[in-house]
Design a protein around this motif. Structure first.
Motif, PDB file in Angstrom:
ATOM      1  N   GLU A  29      48.544  61.401  43.133  1.00 27.86           N
ATOM      2  CA  GLU A  29      48.415  61.408  44.601  1.00 27.86           C
ATOM      3  C   GLU A  29      47.064  60.832  45.024  1.00 27.86           C
ATOM      4  O   GLU A  29      46.983  60.054  45.981  1.00 27.86           O
ATOM      5  CB  GLU A  29      48.563  62.842  45.139  1.00 27.86           C
ATOM      6  N   SER A  55      46.670  70.565  30.766  1.00 27.66           N
ATOM      7  CA  SER A  55      46.173  71.538  31.743  1.00 27.66           C
ATOM      8  C   SER A  55      44.765  72.030  31.450  1.00 27.66           C
ATOM      9  O   SER A  55      44.345  73.050  31.996  1.00 27.66           O
ATOM     10  CB  SER A  55      47.130  72.731  31.816  1.00 27.66           C
ATOM     11  N   ARG A  68      53.639  67.759  36.698  1.00 19.46           N
ATOM     12  CA  ARG A  68      52.865  68.987  36.496  1.00 19.46           C
ATOM     13  C   ARG A  68      51.921  69.270  37.668  1.00 19.46           C
ATOM     14  O   ARG A  68      51.213  68.375  38.141  1.00 19.46           O
ATOM     15  CB  ARG A  68      52.044  68.859  35.201  1.00 19.46           C
ATOM     16  N   ASP A  69      51.903  70.535  38.120  1.00 21.76           N
ATOM     17  CA  ASP A  69      50.961  70.929  39.164  1.00 21.76           C
ATOM     18  C   ASP A  69      49.560  71.047  38.561  1.00 21.76           C
ATOM     19  O   ASP A  69      49.415  71.294  37.377  1.00 21.76           O
ATOM     20  CB  ASP A  69      51.376  72.260  39.791  1.00 21.76           C
ATOM     21  N   ASP A  70      48.564  70.898  39.434  1.00 24.07           N
ATOM     22  CA  ASP A  70      47.180  70.830  38.980  1.00 24.07           C
ATOM     23  C   ASP A  70      46.556  72.220  38.811  1.00 24.07           C
ATOM     24  O   ASP A  70      45.585  72.555  39.488  1.00 24.07           O
ATOM     25  CB  ASP A  70      46.402  69.981  40.009  1.00 24.07           C
ATOM     26  N   ASN A  71      47.137  73.029  37.937  1.00 24.74           N
ATOM     27  CA  ASN A  71      46.599  74.375  37.700  1.00 24.74           C
ATOM     28  C   ASN A  71      46.067  74.489  36.278  1.00 24.74           C
ATOM     29  O   ASN A  71      46.816  74.333  35.331  1.00 24.74           O
ATOM     30  CB  ASN A  71      47.689  75.432  37.900  1.00 24.74           C
ATOM     31  N   ASP A 124      58.074  64.840  42.242  1.00 27.93           N
ATOM     32  CA  ASP A 124      57.837  66.271  42.447  1.00 27.93           C
ATOM     33  C   ASP A 124      57.973  67.102  41.181  1.00 27.93           C
ATOM     34  O   ASP A 124      57.496  68.238  41.132  1.00 27.93           O
ATOM     35  CB  ASP A 124      58.768  66.802  43.544  1.00 27.93           C
ATOM     36  N   SER A 125      58.631  66.526  40.162  1.00 27.88           N
ATOM     37  CA  SER A 125      58.787  67.305  38.931  1.00 27.88           C
ATOM     38  C   SER A 125      57.535  67.236  38.045  1.00 27.88           C
ATOM     39  O   SER A 125      57.478  67.863  36.992  1.00 27.88           O
ATOM     40  CB  SER A 125      60.001  66.801  38.143  1.00 27.88           C
ATOM     41  N   ASN A 185      49.678  64.721  35.508  1.00 29.18           N
ATOM     42  CA  ASN A 185      49.101  65.497  36.606  1.00 29.18           C
ATOM     43  C   ASN A 185      49.523  64.875  37.949  1.00 29.18           C
ATOM     44  O   ASN A 185      49.124  63.752  38.280  1.00 29.18           O
ATOM     45  CB  ASN A 185      47.575  65.481  36.454  1.00 29.18           C
ATOM     46  N   LYS A 186      50.297  65.635  38.713  1.00 27.67           N
ATOM     47  CA  LYS A 186      50.826  65.115  39.984  1.00 27.67           C
ATOM     48  C   LYS A 186      49.701  64.777  40.961  1.00 27.67           C
ATOM     49  O   LYS A 186      49.681  63.718  41.576  1.00 27.67           O
ATOM     50  CB  LYS A 186      51.736  66.183  40.610  1.00 27.67           C
ATOM     51  N   HIS A 187      48.735  65.710  41.065  1.00 29.94           N
ATOM     52  CA  HIS A 187      47.665  65.519  42.049  1.00 29.94           C
ATOM     53  C   HIS A 187      46.834  64.261  41.741  1.00 29.94           C
ATOM     54  O   HIS A 187      46.402  63.554  42.648  1.00 29.94           O
ATOM     55  CB  HIS A 187      46.771  66.758  42.089  1.00 29.94           C
ATOM     56  N   THR A 218      40.281  66.296  40.236  1.00 26.02           N
ATOM     57  CA  THR A 218      41.398  67.213  40.011  1.00 26.02           C
ATOM     58  C   THR A 218      40.853  68.433  39.280  1.00 26.02           C
ATOM     59  O   THR A 218      39.752  68.395  38.737  1.00 26.02           O
ATOM     60  CB  THR A 218      42.463  66.563  39.120  1.00 26.02           C
TER      61      THR A 218
END
Lengths: 96, 523
Positions: free
Chosen positions: B84, B50, A59-62, A56-57, B79-81, B43
């Protein structure tokens, strides 16, 4: 430790002369031999030291703003149509 | 989800007879194929930075930052996504998912790889040991699925003035998430390889993991192929091993394959080429070849005598990432019914033909369209009949219309209610099938109001049914020649009379009823 510097040079696409090969081979071997000292330490029962992080730590996909094309190509010797232009192989050895 | 079935035990037996297609396959040889498929996952940002993905048609070098440019000191952030999606793909093809993510560096020097190494996975892929079932029933074993990053786009040119070769590089693609799906060498013919690639693409699209468009480079297939003497080798523990003193023939790897059909063609070509080499007494060498789609041949690229030396090492800039079991379970909830499961259900529950079931489920959109149509029809007929009607109409007239414009039926602007109305009106005998087909075509071409038209025809029909006898009588009196012919034994002329009545009723009468009335009156 015997090293095949020629092979390493080829993989790195670097052309070395016979003299350079003769000069660099013992140097590289010396460097590796110094790292070999580490082998003397007994590492049985010692866990590899590598950090763990949680899923969960991550990086988010933004998306964020990237560099401008001008900035990206700033250090290029040659450019064409917004692209980096490279002569010959990786290091531009064929520029003439 | 399906569980591992006993069918997989087939794989423990040495490979079945290779050829099922009309090719010149030497009966003394088996064909052994493994497939590597790369897929760019969908993604918004790159694998380790990023920067936005979506570089198609974008200005070169505008989706680039110090990380994907490989500048010294730049550090990757995972990249987390993307991970996933990699796990989701693994679950969809029945893989085991590792409890940790380990990244490695794969080194090679090429202008499209600015860091001098690609961040990939070596010994511990995220997903391993999966399988999928092909429409033919054959099981393909998947060895691993690992996460990596794409390289930059390079195009090669010759300078007109100096005649020097040069390369132009656009780093927008550099660092886009890429998953690599590797099968075991268990595929035995070109058709299965093609079916396998098709299935993988379908799954990726069903789960929105990727658009997997091969022409855009979002999916790439690289088969490796060898031919081995029958009885001299075996498939054991996922590997090809020789029996006795037999020396295994080396394999070729084929690159630059730009479409699913080319997967099959390239493999067929390679099999023939290798057989000819052997027949003419030459030695097969391990090599990489490129598919030339214009000439339909593979061409030599490089020999593999100097084996790849990627000097893998653990990626020191990325810590080990823990994947808790709960995360895998969470991702599992995103699994939806996949094409092979749909095919099975359509056949078992609704009695569709295998062919129809395969065509309908080939994309999520067309399957959803079919299922929604079935649901609408099931309000007026039973489940099974609804499915059969929906299938017949989609596979027949709708498919024909869609095909003309190169579309999927779900992309035509016929909404479900309209199509259901047409089918139901046809079933009610309001108009003939050819009239219904005409209406569909008009709907697509001119966007006519189908609801209104059907209403009008229903009304006309009820009026006609009261005066159909009058119309028949008029037709008889106006077509004495045909009447005489019929009476003189020329049975076919009744068809002409039916046609005249149909014309007079604007196609709303039921031709069978018309025929009955005519026969009665001409007795």
């Amino acid at each position: 430790m015997k090293m095949d510097i020629k092979h390493i040079a080829e993989l790195s696409r670097i052309k070395l002369t016979e003299d350079e090969l003769k000069e660099f081979t013992p140097q590289m071997e010396e460097i590796l031999a110094s790292v070999d000292i580490l082998k003397e330490k007994d590492t049985t029962n010692i866990l590899p030291m590598k950090e763990h992080i949680t899923f969960d730590s991550l990086r988010d996909d933004n998306p964020k703003t990237s560099l401008s094309q001008k900035e990206v190509l700033k250090n290029c010797k040659h450019t064409e149509n917004g692209c980096a232009k490279i002569y010959g192989d990786v290091f531009g050895s064929d520029e003439g | 989800m399906q569980k591992m079935t006993k069918e997989t035990s087939l794989l423990n037996n040495p490979v079945k007879i290779a050829s099922i297609f009309s090719m010149d396959i030497d009966e003394n040889y088996d064909v052994v194929i493994g497939l590597e498929i790369h897929i760019q996952t969908k993604t918004k940002t790159k694998m380790f930075c990023s920067c936005a993905t979506g570089y198609f048609h974008e200005e070169p070098n505008t989706h680039v930052c110090p990380v994907c440019l490989g500048l010294p000191g730049a550090l990757p952030t995972v990249n987390k996504h993307a991970l996933e999606l990699c796990i989701l793909m693994g679950l969809a093809v029945h893989c085991e998912v590792d409890s940790e993510v380990h990244f490695d560096r794969k080194h090679y020097f090429y202008p499209d790889l600015p860091k001098g190494y690609q961040i990939s996975q070596y010994k511990r892929p995220i997903c391993h040991d999966g399988w999928i079932k092909l429409p033919s029933g054959t099981i393909v074993e998947i060895e691993r699925i690992h996460q990596e990053e794409d390289v930059a786009k390079s195009t090669h040119h010759i300078e007109s003035i100096s005649g020097k070769p040069y390369t132009l590089i656009d780093y927008n693609k550099s660092g886009v998430p890429l998953i690599e799906i590797v099968t075991k060498p268990c595929i035995t013919n070109a058709k299965d390889a093609k079916d396998y690639a098709t299935r993988i693409r379908q799954i990726a699209r069903y789960l929105d993991i990727s658009d997997a468009d091969m022409e855009k480079g979002q999916m790439r297939c690289e088969p490796n192929i060898s031919i081995q003497e029958k009885g001299k080798w075996q498939f054991k523990d996922g590997k090809i091993i020789s029996i006795g003193n037999y020396k295994l023939n080396p394999k070729t790897e084929v690159k630059n394959i730009g479409s699913i059909t080319a997967v099959e063609k390239a493999i067929e070509y390679e099999i023939q080429r290798m057989l000819e080499e052997i027949r003419s007494g030459k030695k097969i060498i391990q090599q990489t070849r490129g598919w030339n789609a214009d000439k339909n041949i593979t061409e030599f690229q490089r020999s593999k005598e100097s084996a790849d030396d990627y000097r893998y090492m653990p990626e020191p800039d990325i810590p080990i990432i823990d994947i808790p079991r709960s995360k895998v379970e969470e991702i599992k909830t995103q699994l939806i019914e996949l094409p092979d499961e749909k095919v099975e259900r359509y056949i078992k529950d609704w009695g569709l033909s295998k062919y129809s079931a395969e065509v309908i489920s080939s994309s999520k959109e067309s399957a959803n369209y079919f299922e929604n149509l079935q649901k609408k029809l099931s309000k007026v007929m039973n489940e099974k009949d609804s499915a059969k009607e929906a299938s017949n109409w989609l596979m027949g007239p709708v498919y024909a219309i869609a095909n003309k414009s190169g579309k999927d039926w779900s992309q035509l602007n016929i909404d479900l209610d309209e199509l259901a109305d047409i089918i139901i009106a046809f079933k009610d005998g309001i108009f003939t099938k050819s009239k219904a087909e005409k209406m569909l075509q008009e709907r697509v071409d001119n966007g006519c109001d189908i609801k209104k038209e059907i209403e009008k025809m229903r009304k006309q029909k009820s009026e006609n049914s009261t005066n159909i006898e009058t119309i028949v009588e008029t037709v008889i009196s106006e077509n004495q020649k045909a009447v005489e012919d019929f009476k003189n034994g020329k049975g076919a002329s009744i068809g002409f009379l039916v046609g005249q009545v149909m014309k007079a009723t604007n196609g709303t009468a039921n031709p069978n009823t018309v025929r009955n009335i005519l026969e009665q009156k001409l007795k």
